[in-house]
Design an enzyme around this catalytic site. Structure first.
Site, PDB file in Angstrom:
ATOM      1  N   HIS A  87     -24.308  24.639   4.895  1.00  0.00           N
ATOM      2  CA  HIS A  87     -24.672  24.844   3.833  1.00  0.00           C
ATOM      3  C   HIS A  87     -23.818  26.015   3.379  1.00  0.00           C
ATOM      4  CE1 HIS A  87     -27.307  25.895   0.417  1.00  0.00           C
ATOM      5  NE2 HIS A  87     -27.304  27.284   0.804  1.00  0.00           N
ATOM      6  N   ALA A 143      -4.802  -6.131 -14.439  1.00  0.00           N
ATOM      7  CA  ALA A 143      -5.440  -5.544 -13.237  1.00  0.00           C
ATOM      8  C   ALA A 143      -6.552  -6.408 -13.072  1.00  0.00           C
ATOM      9  CB  ALA A 143      -5.632  -3.958 -13.049  1.00  0.00           C
ATOM     10  N   MET A 173      -9.892  -6.521   0.325  1.00  0.00           N
ATOM     11  CA  MET A 173      -8.487  -6.167   0.325  1.00  0.00           C
ATOM     12  C   MET A 173      -8.252  -5.067   0.394  1.00  0.00           C
ATOM     13  SD  MET A 173      -6.918  -9.455  -1.976  1.00  0.00           S
ATOM     14  CE  MET A 173      -6.999 -11.032  -1.743  1.00  0.00           C
ATOM     15  N   LEU A 174      -8.506  -4.358   1.674  1.00  0.00           N
ATOM     16  CA  LEU A 174      -8.378  -2.772   1.767  1.00  0.00           C
ATOM     17  C   LEU A 174      -7.486  -2.615   3.104  1.00  0.00           C
ATOM     18  CD1 LEU A 174     -12.069  -1.969   1.318  1.00  0.00           C
ATOM     19  CD2 LEU A 174     -10.103  -1.374  -0.248  1.00  0.00           C
ATOM     20  N   ILE A 209      -8.461  -0.727  -9.008  1.00  0.00           N
ATOM     21  CA  ILE A 209      -6.838  -0.469  -9.262  1.00  0.00           C
ATOM     22  C   ILE A 209      -6.938  -0.115 -10.994  1.00  0.00           C
ATOM     23  CG2 ILE A 209      -4.615  -1.449  -9.464  1.00  0.00           C
ATOM     24  CD1 ILE A 209      -5.384  -3.361  -6.954  1.00  0.00           C
ATOM     25  N   GLY A 210      -7.374  -1.240 -11.722  1.00  0.00           N
ATOM     26  CA  GLY A 210      -7.342  -0.559 -12.992  1.00  0.00           C
ATOM     27  C   GLY A 210      -7.868   0.590 -13.465  1.00  0.00           C
ATOM     28  N   CYS A 255       0.890  -1.311   0.130  1.00  0.00           N
ATOM     29  CA  CYS A 255       0.016  -0.002  -0.087  1.00  0.00           C
ATOM     30  C   CYS A 255       0.837   1.307  -0.035  1.00  0.00           C
ATOM     31  CB  CYS A 255      -0.833  -0.055   1.038  1.00  0.00           C
ATOM     32  SG  CYS A 255      -1.828   1.480   1.475  1.00  0.00           S
ATOM     33  N   VAL A 287     -10.447 -11.199 -22.491  1.00  0.00           N
ATOM     34  CA  VAL A 287      -9.417 -11.288 -23.047  1.00  0.00           C
ATOM     35  C   VAL A 287      -8.650 -12.644 -23.516  1.00  0.00           C
ATOM     36  CG1 VAL A 287      -6.813 -10.558 -23.445  1.00  0.00           C
ATOM     37  CG2 VAL A 287      -8.735  -9.020 -22.489  1.00  0.00           C
TER      38      VAL A 287
END
Length: 467
Positions: free
Chosen positions: A439, A264, A313-314, A181-182, A41, A233
């Protein structure tokens, strides 16, 4: 060498666990296979990518209508951009090293390998150290998934790490995988001048977010990127001047020539590495370490946190787990049982969500309603020229308790703090609607969405008005 706690891995979860344990009086060691602590990270993930996304935002602002202010065409200096990225990383890793030293956390750089449930070896060049411990925390993270047909030895094939280096800006880049991510890296490269095509196997990009939020992102970027969903792909052939990509969708097969491919397609846990299964730590069939609510593994004195465990996954999940594991080892009676873990795509515009999504509610058969406030009715958004956005609350149909929320728009992720807290505290629409929001502000849209659901709104037509 003996320690009360050894932490294997120094990412956001690992260093949070080590520092918390040290603060609680334990003798702590932390093992990191790379030269610098901070994990993926900090070194090659969320921090450097945000530095580049900041630059991308500056470039994009110069291209937008500034309501009477005209900017010159931006001059791109890749070396200066790379310096900004690296200096950001260096500052944070340097601070981490100082905090480790201040807490007397001993750091060993090298490959860690469990030898038993109470010992671990660290290989440093040709030396091998043996460390004994009372408790250990596995924080070994995850790695990028690799596809068998991709010619990874070709420098035009990028992953999330190499893409951050900005060695060159391709004319046309294919992003293989429409996840966060991509799409974040696509945002960076598009701003720097690349033509972007995104190929996603699933029905929508940004899987996990509700479709209405993603739709705003797609609409905003329809002239900037091409999105191909339900597209596989199947092959990439490299020649001297191009990468020939084979795409397959419901209409059949076709080919696309590009100058670079960013792969990715997700990440895989490192649970089968570092001798973890050899000492009896239980894994699932995908390689995740199984843990209880205290982050304890099947071995009572060994804990696991972060990407190597189940759940998103953070980094922020990992750091909170790290605190819990350290506190449990120190004798505290605590559990890791969050009601909501926020997710943010730092794209343009940002897409953010927390708690239950409409997709999840439908799958689980939970009856919910939504209240959505469009930013086209927000005074701050109109004044700032950022009306492409919305704030949505997802709430229980009977009790009107807020179960989830989603936001898309400029700085959308910054609005999740209040919403995450509201879910954790079991707040209702009325609780949020009666909370005075400043506001004009973007976070005012949270209160207005709640007013819309509660039937007290005056900034939009009120469908619950008695006439």
């Amino acid at each position: 060498m003996k320690f009360d706690l050894v932490v294997l891995g120094s990412g956001p979860g690992g260093y949070a666990a080590a520092f918390r344990a040290a603060d609680l009086g334990l003798k702590v060691a932390m093992i990191e296979r790379h030269k610098r602590i901070g994990g993926v990270c900090l070194n090659v993930g969320c921090i450097p990518s945000k530095a580049l996304l900041h630059v991308a935002g500056k470039i994009r602002m110069a291209d937008e209508d500034a309501h009477g202010v005209t900017y010159a065409k931006p001059k791109i200096d890749l070396e200066a951009i790379r310096h900004h990225r690296q200096s950001t990383v260096d500052t944070l890793t340097g601070n981490l090293a100082l905090m480790a030293k201040g807490r007397k956390v001993e750091i060993f750089h090298g490959e860690g390998q469990f030898e038993s449930t109470h010992s671990i070896s660290v290989t440093q060049d040709n030396d091998r150290l043996k460390i004994e411990f009372e408790n250990a925390i596995i924080a070994v993270g995850s790695r990028a998934i690799r596809l068998p047909f991709v010619p990874y030895d070709d420098p035009r094939i990028l992953d999330a790490t190499s893409a951050l280096q900005l060695e060159r800006i391709p004319k046309h880049m294919l992003v293989l995988g429409g996840g966060i991510i991509g799409l974040e890296m696509a945002t960076v490269y598009q701003a720097l001048g690349a033509k972007i095509t995104v190929a996603e196997l699933g029905e929508q990009i940004m899987t996990g977010a509700d479709k209405d939020l993603v739709r705003v992102f797609e609409q905003t970027n329809k002239d900037r990127m091409t999105f191909l969903t339900k597209t596989q792909v199947t092959d990439i052939q490299a020649s001297s001047d191009t990468l020939n990509v084979t795409l397959k969708d419901q209409n059949g097969q076709r080919n696309l020539n590009v100058d670079a491919v960013l792969v990715a397609v997700g990440r895989s846990p490192n649970g089968r590495k570092a001798g973890i299964p050899d000492i009896g730590v239980e894994l699932d069939d995908r390689g995740f370490v199984t843990t209880d609510t205290q982050c304890r593994t099947s071995i009572p004195n060994i804990f696991a946190i972060g990407d190597v465990t189940h759940g998103p996954m953070l980094a922020h999940k990992a750091s909170h787990q790290g605190h819990i594991a350290a506190e449990v080892i120190s004798g505290h009676k605590v559990d890791f049982q969050p009601l909501a873990i926020p997710s943010i795509a730092y794209t343009f515009p940002e897409v953010a969500w927390v708690g239950l999504t409409e997709i999840d509610a439908k799958k689980q058969g939970i009856p919910v309603k939504t209240a959505t406030f469009p930013w086209s009715a927000s005074g701050r958004a109109i004044a700032s020229g950022i009306t492409q956005g919305k704030t949505k609350l997802i709430y229980d149909e009977a009790s009107e308790r807020v179960l989830g929320a989603g936001v898309v728009g400029a700085h959308a992720g910054e609005l999740l703090g209040e919403l995450t807290l509201a879910i954790e505290f079991g707040a209702t629409l009325e609780d949020i609607a009666l909370t005075i929001h400043a506001h004009p502000s973007l976070h005012e849209s949270v209160g207005l969405a709640a007013e819309l659901g509660a039937g007290t709104i005056t900034d939009l037509p009120n469908r619950k008005a008695k006439r």
